[in-house]
Design an enzyme around this catalytic site. Structure first.
Site, mmCIF file in Angstrom:
data_model
loop_
_atom_site.group_PDB
_atom_site.id
_atom_site.type_symbol
_atom_site.label_atom_id
_atom_site.label_comp_id
_atom_site.label_asym_id
_atom_site.label_seq_id
_atom_site.Cartn_x
_atom_site.Cartn_y
_atom_site.Cartn_z
ATOM 1 N N ASN A 193 0.822 -1.195 0.000
ATOM 2 C CA ASN A 193 0.000 0.000 0.000
ATOM 3 C C ASN A 193 0.864 1.256 0.000
ATOM 4 O O ASN A 193 1.019 1.907 -1.030
ATOM 5 C CB ASN A 193 -0.938 -0.036 1.211
ATOM 6 C CG ASN A 193 -2.018 1.015 1.150
ATOM 7 O OD1 ASN A 193 -1.882 1.995 0.445
ATOM 8 N ND2 ASN A 193 -3.084 0.815 1.873
ATOM 9 N N ASP A 194 1.479 1.573 1.141
ATOM 10 C CA ASP A 194 2.222 2.828 1.233
ATOM 11 C C ASP A 194 3.389 2.909 0.251
ATOM 12 O O ASP A 194 3.725 3.982 -0.223
ATOM 13 C CB ASP A 194 2.757 3.012 2.654
ATOM 14 C CG ASP A 194 1.623 3.228 3.629
ATOM 15 O OD1 ASP A 194 0.522 3.565 3.169
ATOM 16 O OD2 ASP A 194 1.834 3.049 4.833
ATOM 17 N N ILE A 195 3.997 1.771 -0.065
ATOM 18 C CA ILE A 195 5.177 1.800 -0.930
ATOM 19 C C ILE A 195 4.824 2.057 -2.386
ATOM 20 O O ILE A 195 5.700 2.214 -3.205
ATOM 21 C CB ILE A 195 5.985 0.488 -0.817
ATOM 22 C CG1 ILE A 195 5.122 -0.703 -1.221
ATOM 23 C CG2 ILE A 195 6.526 0.307 0.579
ATOM 24 C CD1 ILE A 195 5.918 -1.987 -1.316
ATOM 25 N N VAL A 196 3.518 2.106 -2.708
ATOM 26 C CA VAL A 196 3.109 2.454 -4.069
ATOM 27 C C VAL A 196 2.180 3.671 -4.029
ATOM 28 O O VAL A 196 1.357 3.855 -4.908
ATOM 29 C CB VAL A 196 2.399 1.286 -4.786
ATOM 30 C CG1 VAL A 196 3.383 0.189 -5.110
ATOM 31 C CG2 VAL A 196 1.264 0.732 -3.941
ATOM 32 N N SER A 216 -0.775 2.230 7.916
ATOM 33 C CA SER A 216 -0.467 3.591 8.324
ATOM 34 C C SER A 216 -1.705 4.475 8.284
ATOM 35 O O SER A 216 -1.672 5.601 8.732
ATOM 36 C CB SER A 216 0.591 4.157 7.388
ATOM 37 O OG SER A 216 0.142 4.032 6.066
#
Lengths: 524, 481
Positions: B409-412, B450
């Site tokens: 999620n956050d890394i993209v 997050s």
């Protein structure tokens, strides 16, 4: 709810608003489907195909209107069809409410809800139901095919044993959905394609389709911003128009095929290709005017007809391009309708929730609860078309060099600082600590240094094995326990024995699991 | 065995350890390097066992045998998805051992001092090798020794409880959310102050009880510190604990005057420190802000996300994959949770058999452990040369036909680049939205760990492939032809 599709009664209309595929998906939403017999025939869908997916077939249009809660069709309703509508029924079709006010009043009086597929707002969320775009796409494609049909030469240039064939030159005026589709088709057939649009921001899209954008020498800041008008072109100023015509006049003798698609909502089509331009064209050239329904972009266009001028230029003024590809256009249109039904039945339970707060549904609804609801209020979310971005200035080689030198200097300064601070700390420790400590301390600092150098080279992919192996070797703490376990104090012996035990778990477990992991990494 | 021989063995072991870490620079040399480590460890242990002044040798053998059996058992059974918790558990052992050895050092020191005061000659006292070393220390050296004992115990205790909590969080036995007692970091600071005070009292000669208290208080700090850090920051936590376990070993090395322990501890300590640094850099966050928990400063409202999440079924994904030439798969923690790595591998194999280019893009903080995704993919027999790092693949997305995001999620999240007010603004991310089509396999709508909204899911070229990652892929695989 029952969704019904009658046979189109408009002369020459071959499209149908429901295909066997879309019927299957509509049923998934919890609806039932009804079809007037033979409705799909002209588009290539037999009654049997519908029956196979569970669509009920009724004999007449009247029976269909009676049976269905929602009527989905292509063309605006005829007077007979309006009479058949009843209170609470929903009609989904093209309607062109701006031009059909009287008709709109009639359906509103009937108490039926009307959703005009041509009024779907142009926002990202509604693209899947934007029937105008899907029809324009087909029209653009078909325009090129129609032009090719009337054009006596190849599109692509060829050098054959029998002689050289020059490539056809195609000019597409108006790079909207239809224009872009036409550009794509023409370039893939091998023609040299030029395109023009009053919105300079579409130049990028045009070039991405493989055509050359025809630029006018004009100050871009004087142009209206397309983003303010929902992505449509805005009417242009007289000076701009003069420049534009001059450019076309210059191009006309060279161009073999002209496809005009310039339309502005609720206005007559602007005349962009004048009589003298047609006269300047070579015999055998073709003009396809996609704006024929609104009077045409070409001065000589005759609506719904194909004419040949005295100098041998063919001008095609058909208005039924989508209907000429009925299978394709029915598939896309029925999908647009299906997406609309999807939004109308949010729970997928076959119950329609006509939410007038929803921008898309509100925008497309032109009659609801005995009221005419056209024109809709402006949508809450403003639409599409990114603002032209300010270009980032390219750096000159000197600037890059200067930056690199500065970065290098900064790195040197920070490194020297660290070294100086480190040296001071070392001297401070050395001044007070005994020699035996300093010996070990030297070993410690050097080991940290080696550690940093070595670990930076470890590949990212092996970070987990790295952690496992460092786990294993930090089991070296076992040495400490080994040195203590010989003590005479029973407490020391017990604590050391436990330490030896758990450190051994670390060593053996860590190494084994690392080995297991590393063995798994395989090259292809 | 003479002292010279022991030292020679220690030098050999140190060199072998350095080689074994250095060998991890690529997958092939790593397979050899691991043996350097094993041989180094064997040399070190055997040499110490034979060294002068080591007693109770039979007991040592028994303990090592028992530990080896336990280690063997655990390492043979652990699932690759459970690696993070195993690593955390092993850290806790090092911490605990450091505490015990530190306490022992003090016990022995007081015993030796007592004998000296009683006027017993060194020859008459039956001393271990370490006892003899203690006998020779002068007052300054004893003070330094006490500082070292204090450091060893303090770091060891923090490592122990911290790792136990990290283990609990990673294995799901403790709730992964960040939780703190009232008082938050003030409590930790107070604990630190108490420890320092106790350390000073110990230096002043207050005896063993101060150190026992240090164990308890430092243990509390370790527990409370890690409880306050959320699940998404676990890669940093585990690397940090890795580093601490090294420093604890080094501190014990100083206490015992053993260079091998110092060298190894320093190697492990710097390794963990570098890993923590890499992880923090990959999240664009300061180490301190990760440790103190919570996200860094956000200075304004986040951008509104426009559009809607468009769902797609397996047949749509299959059609797009059948048409694609180049495919990039971006796995995340969700893949590990769903145990979908085998299905991903099967999908990769099928796509590659059809002549498509399939590659994997791994973000440095994907998963709960540095390099976690690489290990999972390797386990599922995905060849490592198609598994690329973020920097290697980020420029290739515009030429990619299909990008599949599985459980990340956050890394993209494009907000990291587009929205200066986003909590993750500036974090390097995988630019998968630049590919022609993106499919996101996700359990359902909603934000990840997050709690940050991800505009990627609302992009026009993104389709949401809802459902458990493994079940979705199993549905998808038969449709690839």
């Amino acid at each position: 709810m029952k969704i019904g599709t009658p046979k189109e009664t408009f002369a020459g209309e071959s499209r149908v608003a429901m295909t066997p595929d879309s019927a299957r998906l509509l049923q998934k939403l919890g609806h039932e489907c009804v079809l007037e017999t033979g409705a799909g025939k002209a588009a290539g869908f037999s009654d049997v195909a519908y029956k196979d997916v569970g669509v009920e077939i009724v004999k007449t249009g009247a029976a269909l209107f009676k049976a269905s809660d929602v009527v989905a069709k292509v063309r605006p309703p005829t007077d007979t069809e309006v009479k058949r509508l009843r209170k609470g029924q929903t009609l989904i079709s093209f309607f062109y409410p701006g031009a059909n006010e009287e008709l709109m009043g009639k359906v509103a009086d009937k108490g039926a809800t009307v959703i005009a597929m041509d009024m779907v707002p142009r926002i990202s969320r509604a693209q899947k139901m934007d029937a105008l775009s899907s029809m324009a796409n087909i029209a653009g494609y078909r325009a090129v095919i129609e032009a090719g049909n009337n054009f006596g030469r190849f599109f692509t240039g060829q050098v054959t044993a029998a002689g050289k064939v020059p490539p056809a030159k195609v000019l597409v005026v108006g790079a909207g959905v239809a224009g872009l589709a036409a550009i794509g088709t023409a370039t893939s057939l091998g023609a040299i394609t030029y395109a023009f649009d009053v919105r300079p921001e579409v130049a990028e899209q045009v070039e991405s389709m493989g055509a050359e954008f025809v630029y006018l020498e004009f100050d871009a800041s004087e142009l209206p911003d397309g983003a303010d008008t929902g992505g449509y072109a805005a009417p242009s100023t007289p000076e701009f128009q003069a420049k534009q015509l001059a450019k076309f006049r210059e191009l006309a003798p060279d161009i073999d095929i002209v496809i005009t698609t310039a339309l502005i909502p609720n206005r007559a089509a602007p005349i962009l290709w004048t009589k003298d331009m047609v006269e300047a064209m070579k015999p055998g050239s073709v003009i396809v005017d996609l704006a024929a329904e609104r009077g045409g972009n070409c001065e000589l266009t005759v609506m719904d007809e194909k004419i040949v001028t005295d100098n041998g230029v063919t001008i095609v003024g058909y208005t039924d391009f989508p209907s000429r590809m009925a299978t394709q256009s029915s598939t896309l249109y029925s999908n647009n309708i299906r997406h609309m039904m999807d939004d109308l039945t949010p729970e997928n339970d076959g119950v329609i929730n006509h939410d007038m707060e929803d921008d898309v549904i509100r925008g497309a609804t032109i009659a609801h609860a005995k009221e005419v609801t056209f024109p809709p209020p402006p949508p809450k979310i403003q639409a599409i078309a990114a603002k032209p971005q300010a270009k980032v200035k390219e750096k000159t080689p000197e600037e890059i060099l200067a930056e690199e030198t500065a970065a290098f200097k900064a790195a040197t300064v920070s490194q020297v600082k660290i070294l100086v601070v480190g040296a001071v700390v070392m001297f401070a420790i050395g001044a007070y600590a005994p020699a035996s400590f300093m010996q070990h301390f030297v070993v410690f600092v050097l080991s940290c240094f080696i550690g940093f150098q070595v670990i930076w080279n470890v590949s990212h992919a092996l970070h987990t094995p790295l952690m496992a192996v460092t786990n294993a070797i930090s089991g070296i703490i076992i040495i400490g326990a080994l040195l203590q376990v010989g003590s005479g104090n029973w407490l020391v012996i017990i604590l050391s024995a436990i330490s030896i035990f758990i450190a051994s778990i670390n060593i053996v477990g860590g190494f084994m699991v690392t080995r297991r992991m590393l063995a798994m990494f395989q090259k292809s | 065995m003479g002292i010279g021989m022991t030292f020679a063995a220690y030098v050999a072991a140190s060199v072998l350890f350095i080689l074994s870490l250095g060998g991890l620079s690529n997958q092939e040399s790593a397979k050899r390097a691991i043996w350097y480590g094993i041989v180094g460890m064997a040399i070190a242990v055997v040499a110490t066992w034979f060294a002068d002044g080591v007693g109770n040798r039979v007991l040592i053998l028994l303990c090592i045998a028992a530990g080896a059996y336990a280690g063997h058992y655990i390492a043979g059974r652990v699932q690759m998805t459970e690696m993070p918790q195993l690593v955390a558990a092993l850290h806790s052992f090092v911490g605990l051992a450091a505490v015990f050895i530190g306490l022992n050092a003090d016990l022995m020191l007081s015993a030796v001092t007592a004998m000296k005061e009683a006027g017993i000659a060194m020859g008459d006292a039956e001393l271990t090798g370490y006892g003899k070393a203690l006998w020779h220390k002068d007052a300054v050296e004893i003070s330094i020794l006490k500082v070292e004992v204090f450091l060893g115990i303090f770091i060891g205790a923090i490592t122990f409880t911290g790792s136990v909590i990290a283990f609990g969080k990673l294995s799901g036995k403790v709730d992964g959310n960040s939780k703190q007692l009232p008082g938050g970091h003030m409590l930790n600071a107070a604990g630190l102050a108490v420890c320092l005070l106790l350390g000073l009292m110990y230096l002043g000669g207050s005896g063993l009880w101060t150190m026992v208290l240090v164990v308890l208080v430092a243990g509390f700090i370790g527990w409370h510190l890690i409880m306050g850090i959320g699940g998404a920051d676990m890669p940093v936590v585990v690397s940090m604990l890795n580093s601490y376990s090294g420093w604890a070993a080094a501190a014990i090395g100083f206490t015992l005057g053993n260079d091998l322990l110092i060298v190894t501890g320093a190697l492990v300590g710097s390794s963990g420190a570098i890993l923590s640094y890499i992880m923090c850099k990959a999240m664009n966050r300061k180490f301190v802000s990760v440790i103190l928990g919570g996200f860094g400063g956000s200075n304004g409202p986040q951008m509104e996300v426009e559009g809607e999440q468009v769902a797609i079924e397996a047949d749509g994904v299959a059609a797009a994959l059948n048409d694609a030439d180049s495919v990039v798969i971006i796995p995340g923690y969700g893949m590990a949770v769903a145990q979908a790595q085998q299905a991903v591998s099967e999908l990769t194999r099928k796509l590659r058999a059809n002549g498509k280019t399939v590659r994997f893009a791994i973000h440095p903080v994907a998963g709960r452990l540095p390099g976690h995704m690489n290990v999972l993919l390797a386990e599922a027999k995905v060849p490592y040369d198609i598994v690329l790092e973020m920097d290697e693949i980020n420029d290739d997305f515009p030429e990619t036909d299909v990008a599949i995001v599985i459980g990340s999620n956050d890394i993209v999240n494009p907000a990291a680049q587009d929205d200066p007010n986003s909590p993750i603004a500036g974090m390097p991310v995988l630019e998968c939205w630049k590919s022609k089509q993106v499919f996101v396999s996700k359990r359902g709508q909603g934000t990840g760990y997050s709690g940050i909204e991800n505009p990627l899911f609302f992009k026009e070229n993104t389709r949401m492939f809802y459902g458990d990652a493994k079940a979705s892929l199993d549905k998808l695989i038969p449709m690839i032809d």
